[in-house]
Design an enzyme around this catalytic site. Structure first.
Site, PDB file in Angstrom:
ATOM      1  N   SER A  64     -73.595 -15.292  51.889  1.00  0.00           N
ATOM      2  CA  SER A  64     -72.475 -14.601  52.533  1.00  0.00           C
ATOM      3  C   SER A  64     -71.499 -13.936  51.573  1.00  0.00           C
ATOM      4  O   SER A  64     -70.634 -13.184  52.011  1.00  0.00           O
ATOM      5  CB  SER A  64     -71.704 -15.571  53.447  1.00  0.00           C
ATOM      6  OG  SER A  64     -72.464 -15.828  54.597  1.00  0.00           O
ATOM      7  N   LYS A  67     -71.325 -10.268  51.952  1.00  0.00           N
ATOM      8  CA  LYS A  67     -70.546  -9.644  53.031  1.00  0.00           C
ATOM      9  C   LYS A  67     -69.335  -8.879  52.483  1.00  0.00           C
ATOM     10  O   LYS A  67     -68.900  -7.899  53.085  1.00  0.00           O
ATOM     11  CB  LYS A  67     -70.092 -10.716  54.034  1.00  0.00           C
ATOM     12  CG  LYS A  67     -71.259 -11.378  54.780  1.00  0.00           C
ATOM     13  CD  LYS A  67     -70.804 -12.578  55.601  1.00  0.00           C
ATOM     14  CE  LYS A  67     -71.983 -13.253  56.304  1.00  0.00           C
ATOM     15  NZ  LYS A  67     -71.587 -14.487  57.010  1.00  0.00           N
ATOM     16  N   TYR A 191     -79.719  -7.039  56.867  1.00  0.00           N
ATOM     17  CA  TYR A 191     -78.812  -8.186  56.718  1.00  0.00           C
ATOM     18  C   TYR A 191     -79.480  -9.341  55.963  1.00  0.00           C
ATOM     19  O   TYR A 191     -78.898  -9.913  55.033  1.00  0.00           O
ATOM     20  CB  TYR A 191     -78.347  -8.639  58.105  1.00  0.00           C
ATOM     21  CG  TYR A 191     -77.469  -9.863  58.086  1.00  0.00           C
ATOM     22  CD1 TYR A 191     -76.160  -9.787  57.613  1.00  0.00           C
ATOM     23  CD2 TYR A 191     -77.938 -11.096  58.526  1.00  0.00           C
ATOM     24  CE1 TYR A 191     -75.345 -10.909  57.583  1.00  0.00           C
ATOM     25  CE2 TYR A 191     -77.128 -12.222  58.505  1.00  0.00           C
ATOM     26  CZ  TYR A 191     -75.838 -12.125  58.028  1.00  0.00           C
ATOM     27  OH  TYR A 191     -75.042 -13.242  57.997  1.00  0.00           O
ATOM     28  N   TYR A 243     -65.052 -19.361  56.459  1.00  0.00           N
ATOM     29  CA  TYR A 243     -65.419 -19.835  57.793  1.00  0.00           C
ATOM     30  C   TYR A 243     -64.286 -20.670  58.382  1.00  0.00           C
ATOM     31  O   TYR A 243     -63.130 -20.289  58.306  1.00  0.00           O
ATOM     32  CB  TYR A 243     -66.735 -20.644  57.759  1.00  0.00           C
ATOM     33  CG  TYR A 243     -67.842 -19.983  57.005  1.00  0.00           C
ATOM     34  CD1 TYR A 243     -68.208 -18.666  57.275  1.00  0.00           C
ATOM     35  CD2 TYR A 243     -68.536 -20.660  56.004  1.00  0.00           C
ATOM     36  CE1 TYR A 243     -69.241 -18.051  56.587  1.00  0.00           C
ATOM     37  CE2 TYR A 243     -69.568 -20.051  55.312  1.00  0.00           C
ATOM     38  CZ  TYR A 243     -69.910 -18.751  55.603  1.00  0.00           C
ATOM     39  OH  TYR A 243     -70.915 -18.157  54.912  1.00  0.00           O
ATOM     40  N   VAL A 261     -73.544 -20.021  51.733  1.00  0.00           N
ATOM     41  CA  VAL A 261     -74.256 -21.300  51.868  1.00  0.00           C
ATOM     42  C   VAL A 261     -75.248 -21.535  50.732  1.00  0.00           C
ATOM     43  O   VAL A 261     -75.850 -22.604  50.653  1.00  0.00           O
ATOM     44  CB  VAL A 261     -74.957 -21.443  53.241  1.00  0.00           C
ATOM     45  CG1 VAL A 261     -73.940 -21.480  54.368  1.00  0.00           C
ATOM     46  CG2 VAL A 261     -75.993 -20.345  53.451  1.00  0.00           C
TER      47      VAL A 261
END
Length: 309
Positions: A64, A67, A191, A243, A261
């Site tokens: 992530s 992102k 993605y 998160y 992660v």
């Protein structure tokens, strides 16, 4: 002038007895194979210095963290129009929650939860075949890191494609609400490949420097985004980058950051430095357990919190 190398060495020394804490992300089969007894940390400063400790030159799956880079690309393409497709508020829910998405009629809460990141990827895909969009993303990160050796781990990408059923559900849900313009398998193909990018802490710290230096990379002189946009990306990282643990990270560390992660965290000390840390064992909300501890120690010892020392 503080000795950043000495600070890194002391953090590493204190954390060594704790190596292996946390739980690796075993729901992605390739990540389940990673040895949890690893730790690396690197600091790239705006005056061009690089400090590192541990396995800081070992590549890992950034997941992530990607992102942040894809959001930067999307904002470059459509500007503030992006916020019609995705919100800017913390989620308070799991990073792959479908409940919130239903309640909010297909508009993800922010660009760092999975649904939001998939919508951002869909924006970057416009006008491209998936392979071209993946290539554009890879070239952009290589440009940020000033390193042509950054690659995508095809095994991880394949592993995610075969097991990413929740992400497939999220994407289909957004497509049903007309918040996805491309076929689900095209957007998810991009993605899954962006998340499978493999980088070391040293490469990541260099790639994140534009967020610490008002939108430009001081090592290369490359201008990436405007100072205003860099500031806004940092604001989103501070409020949404961890998160459901974002508030706790802001409380303990006080730096804009984004976790993944794979066990990596990219943090930004605006005007000062970009910091990358990696340790594969995750805490209960999916953030690196030792990585978070290391950044808390670093913020305390440097006084780098955006809220003052």
């Amino acid at each position: 002038m503080m000795n950043l190398q000495a600070i890194l060495d002391s953090i590493y020394g204190e954390l060594q007895p704790r190596l292996g804490e946390g739980k690796v992300a075993d729901y992605i089969p390739e990540l389940a194979k990673v040895d949890p007894n690893q730790f690396g940390m690197a600091i790239a400063t705006v005056d061009g210095k690089l400090y590192s400790v541990g396995e800081a030159d070992t590549s890992f799956s950034i997941q992530s963290l990607s992102k942040v880079f894809m959001l930067t690309l999307a904002l470059g393409k459509v500007g503030e129009g992006l916020w019609k497709r995705v919100g800017r508020e913390p989620s308070g829910s799991s990073f792959n929650s479908i409940v919130q998405l239903e309640r909010e009629e297909g508009i993800p809460r922010n660009p760092f939860i999975n649904a939001g990141a998939i919508a951002v990827t869909d924006v970057v895909l416009a006008g491209h075949a998936p392979r071209e969009a993946i290539g554009e993303f890879l070239r952009f990160v290589r440009y940020l890191a000033d390193d042509e050796t950054v690659t995508i781990d095809q095994k991880v990408a394949q592993s995610e494609t075969q097991t990413g059923f929740k992400n497939i559900a999220l994407a289909n849900f957004m497509r049903a609400y007309r918040n996805l313009d491309h076929p689900v398998e095209h957007t998810l193909g991009v993605y899954f490949h962006q998340c499978a990018l493999a980088m070391s802490c040293q490469q990541l710290a260099k790639a994140g420097l534009y967020l610490a230096a008002r939108g430009s990379n001081p090592l290369t002189g490359h201008s990436v985004v405007s100072p205003k946009r860099a500031r806004r990306i940092n604001a989103l990282m501070l409020t949404c980058g961890h998160y459901d643990g974002s508030g706790d990270f802001a409380y303990r560390v006080g730096l804009p950051g984004k976790s993944g992660v794979g066990g990596g965290i990219l943090a930004v000390a605006p005007g000062l430095a970009s910091i990358a840390v990696w340790s594969p064992g995750l805490n209960e909300v999916g953030n690196s357990q030792l990585g978070s501890a290391a950044l808390e120690m670093l913020a305390a010892r440097t006084g780098w919190s955006v809220f003052g020392d």
